[in-house]
Scaffold this motif. Structure first.
Motif, mmCIF file in Angstrom:
data_model
loop_
_atom_site.group_PDB
_atom_site.id
_atom_site.type_symbol
_atom_site.label_atom_id
_atom_site.label_comp_id
_atom_site.label_asym_id
_atom_site.label_seq_id
_atom_site.Cartn_x
_atom_site.Cartn_y
_atom_site.Cartn_z
ATOM 1 N N HIS A 81 -5.224 8.637 -8.697
ATOM 2 C CA HIS A 81 -4.297 7.459 -7.444
ATOM 3 C C HIS A 81 -3.179 8.968 -6.714
ATOM 4 O O HIS A 81 -3.598 8.179 -5.173
ATOM 5 C CB HIS A 81 -4.299 6.748 -8.683
ATOM 6 C CG HIS A 81 -2.923 5.424 -7.607
ATOM 7 N ND1 HIS A 81 -3.565 4.672 -6.602
ATOM 8 C CD2 HIS A 81 -1.603 5.792 -7.697
ATOM 9 C CE1 HIS A 81 -2.750 4.494 -6.057
ATOM 10 N NE2 HIS A 81 -1.457 4.406 -6.468
ATOM 11 N N GLY A 82 -2.575 9.916 -7.395
ATOM 12 C CA GLY A 82 -1.200 9.668 -6.657
ATOM 13 C C GLY A 82 -1.440 10.632 -5.217
ATOM 14 O O GLY A 82 -0.887 11.370 -4.548
ATOM 15 N N GLY A 83 -3.153 11.711 -5.531
ATOM 16 C CA GLY A 83 -3.529 12.669 -4.924
ATOM 17 C C GLY A 83 -3.985 11.751 -3.525
ATOM 18 O O GLY A 83 -3.964 12.135 -2.788
ATOM 19 N N ILE A 89 -1.118 9.298 3.532
ATOM 20 C CA ILE A 89 0.461 9.569 4.040
ATOM 21 C C ILE A 89 0.732 10.844 4.556
ATOM 22 O O ILE A 89 0.653 10.039 5.949
ATOM 23 C CB ILE A 89 1.523 9.775 2.661
ATOM 24 C CG1 ILE A 89 2.028 8.537 2.422
ATOM 25 C CG2 ILE A 89 2.776 10.172 3.145
ATOM 26 C CD1 ILE A 89 3.142 9.064 0.518
ATOM 27 N N LEU A 90 -0.840 11.927 3.780
ATOM 28 C CA LEU A 90 -0.782 12.602 4.783
ATOM 29 C C LEU A 90 -1.703 13.039 6.564
ATOM 30 O O LEU A 90 -0.807 13.146 7.784
ATOM 31 C CB LEU A 90 -0.768 14.646 4.661
ATOM 32 C CG LEU A 90 -1.097 15.744 5.032
ATOM 33 C CD1 LEU A 90 0.369 16.338 5.544
ATOM 34 C CD2 LEU A 90 -1.783 16.799 4.217
ATOM 35 N N SER A 91 -2.205 12.364 5.412
ATOM 36 C CA SER A 91 -3.489 11.770 7.361
ATOM 37 C C SER A 91 -3.040 11.203 8.175
ATOM 38 O O SER A 91 -3.343 11.047 9.328
ATOM 39 C CB SER A 91 -4.777 11.222 6.566
ATOM 40 O OG SER A 91 -4.796 10.243 6.133
ATOM 41 N N ASN A 92 -2.020 9.689 7.322
ATOM 42 C CA ASN A 92 -1.696 8.535 8.329
ATOM 43 C C ASN A 92 -0.371 9.449 9.335
ATOM 44 O O ASN A 92 -0.796 9.312 10.723
ATOM 45 C CB ASN A 92 -1.470 7.824 7.774
ATOM 46 C CG ASN A 92 -2.211 6.419 7.288
ATOM 47 O OD1 ASN A 92 -3.694 6.773 7.639
ATOM 48 N ND2 ASN A 92 -2.537 5.872 5.816
ATOM 49 N N ALA A 93 0.291 10.278 8.754
ATOM 50 C CA ALA A 93 1.366 10.953 9.504
ATOM 51 C C ALA A 93 0.715 11.635 10.097
ATOM 52 O O ALA A 93 0.950 11.294 11.970
ATOM 53 C CB ALA A 93 2.050 11.777 8.771
ATOM 54 N N LEU A 94 -0.229 12.882 9.836
ATOM 55 C CA LEU A 94 -0.781 13.154 11.193
ATOM 56 C C LEU A 94 -1.380 12.609 12.041
ATOM 57 O O LEU A 94 -1.588 12.852 13.172
ATOM 58 C CB LEU A 94 -2.109 14.175 10.553
ATOM 59 C CG LEU A 94 -1.371 14.913 9.455
ATOM 60 C CD1 LEU A 94 -2.870 15.740 8.861
ATOM 61 C CD2 LEU A 94 -0.507 16.945 10.451
ATOM 62 N N ASP A 149 2.175 1.340 4.239
ATOM 63 C CA ASP A 149 1.175 0.900 2.917
ATOM 64 C C ASP A 149 0.960 1.801 2.010
ATOM 65 O O ASP A 149 0.964 1.576 1.041
ATOM 66 C CB ASP A 149 -0.502 -0.332 3.144
ATOM 67 C CG ASP A 149 0.520 -1.578 3.963
ATOM 68 O OD1 ASP A 149 1.270 -1.865 3.628
ATOM 69 O OD2 ASP A 149 -0.723 -2.047 3.964
ATOM 70 N N SER A 150 0.761 3.202 2.813
ATOM 71 C CA SER A 150 0.594 4.295 1.851
ATOM 72 C C SER A 150 1.664 4.716 0.860
ATOM 73 O O SER A 150 1.841 5.131 -0.081
ATOM 74 C CB SER A 150 0.059 5.816 2.477
ATOM 75 O OG SER A 150 -0.865 4.876 2.849
ATOM 76 N N ILE A 151 2.975 4.521 1.584
ATOM 77 C CA ILE A 151 3.865 5.011 1.231
ATOM 78 C C ILE A 151 5.033 4.587 -0.168
ATOM 79 O O ILE A 151 5.644 4.380 -0.917
ATOM 80 C CB ILE A 151 5.617 4.708 1.835
ATOM 81 C CG1 ILE A 151 5.030 6.841 3.075
ATOM 82 C CG2 ILE A 151 6.292 5.363 1.745
ATOM 83 C CD1 ILE A 151 5.919 6.518 4.742
ATOM 84 N N ARG A 152 4.229 2.871 0.504
ATOM 85 C CA ARG A 152 4.651 1.961 -0.728
ATOM 86 C C ARG A 152 3.844 2.066 -1.827
ATOM 87 O O ARG A 152 4.091 1.675 -3.287
ATOM 88 C CB ARG A 152 4.432 0.277 -0.037
ATOM 89 C CG ARG A 152 5.892 0.422 0.790
ATOM 90 C CD ARG A 152 6.282 -1.746 1.253
ATOM 91 N NE ARG A 152 6.981 -1.507 2.549
ATOM 92 C CZ ARG A 152 7.124 -2.457 2.918
ATOM 93 N NH1 ARG A 152 5.916 -3.464 2.872
ATOM 94 N NH2 ARG A 152 8.177 -2.535 3.335
ATOM 95 N N GLY A 153 2.776 2.910 -1.996
ATOM 96 C CA GLY A 153 2.040 3.124 -2.802
ATOM 97 C C GLY A 153 0.611 2.342 -3.072
ATOM 98 O O GLY A 153 -0.333 2.695 -4.288
#
Length: 166
Positions: A81-83, A89-94, A149-153
């Motif tokens: 889950h953490g990964g 987060i990384l893919s959405n930011a890119l 949403d990803s940042i919020r977990g």
């Protein structure tokens, strides 16, 4: 998805449907005049291309909102889950950064073409090229919401569970 996003989703879906209907009617007029009347109008081919461009970019935004773009999620599903959260987060930011560049360059393209008119319809080409920043902007809003949403977990939604038509 919030009520506002569902409303935006429905408006986009309806707009794309209307653009498709207009394009089909336009091409039908072209075919009729070309093969029956033997005098095709000069504007129909140009209009079909412009309508198609707007459909593509609006539909790309809609696909981001519905999670309907092609995704290879083998790595995502193999991670804990953490990964999954970090990769999301990384893919959405890119993707958000890329969409930002598309909006920025699309606006520049609109500026460059705003004093040019199309050959057959005398339509301002800035209107045609505005499809790029509009579609990228819509896409960016949806990706930004997914990033939040990803940042919020929130766990990434498996693609197989998404419904394309509400």
């Amino acid at each position: 998805m919030s009520k506002v996003l569902k409303a935006v989703d429905r408006v986009l879906f309806g707009t794309i449907g209307l653009l498709l209907a207009a394009m089909v009617a336009d091409v039908a007029i072209q075919v009729f005049f070309r093969y029956v009347i033997q005098a095709p109008p000069t504007w129909t081919e140009e209009l079909a291309r412009f309508l198609f461009a707007w459909q593509i970019f609006l539909a790309a935004g809609l696909a981001f909102g519905r999670g309907a773009h092609i995704v290879v999620d083998a790595l995502l599903l193999a991670l804990p889950h953490g990964g999954q959260r970090l990769l999301s987060i990384l893919s959405n930011a890119l993707v958000l950064g890329f969409l930002g560049v598309l909006v920025w360059q699309g606006i520049n393209m609109v500026r460059l073409t705003s004093n040019t008119v199309s050959t057959a319809m005398n339509l301002n080409m800035g209107v045609v090229y505005a499809a790029l920043p509009a579609g990228a902007g819509i896409s960016a809003v949806y990706v930004l919401l997914q990033l939040v949403d990803s940042i919020r977990g929130a766990a990434p939604t498996p693609r197989a569970s998404l419904t394309l038509v509400d």
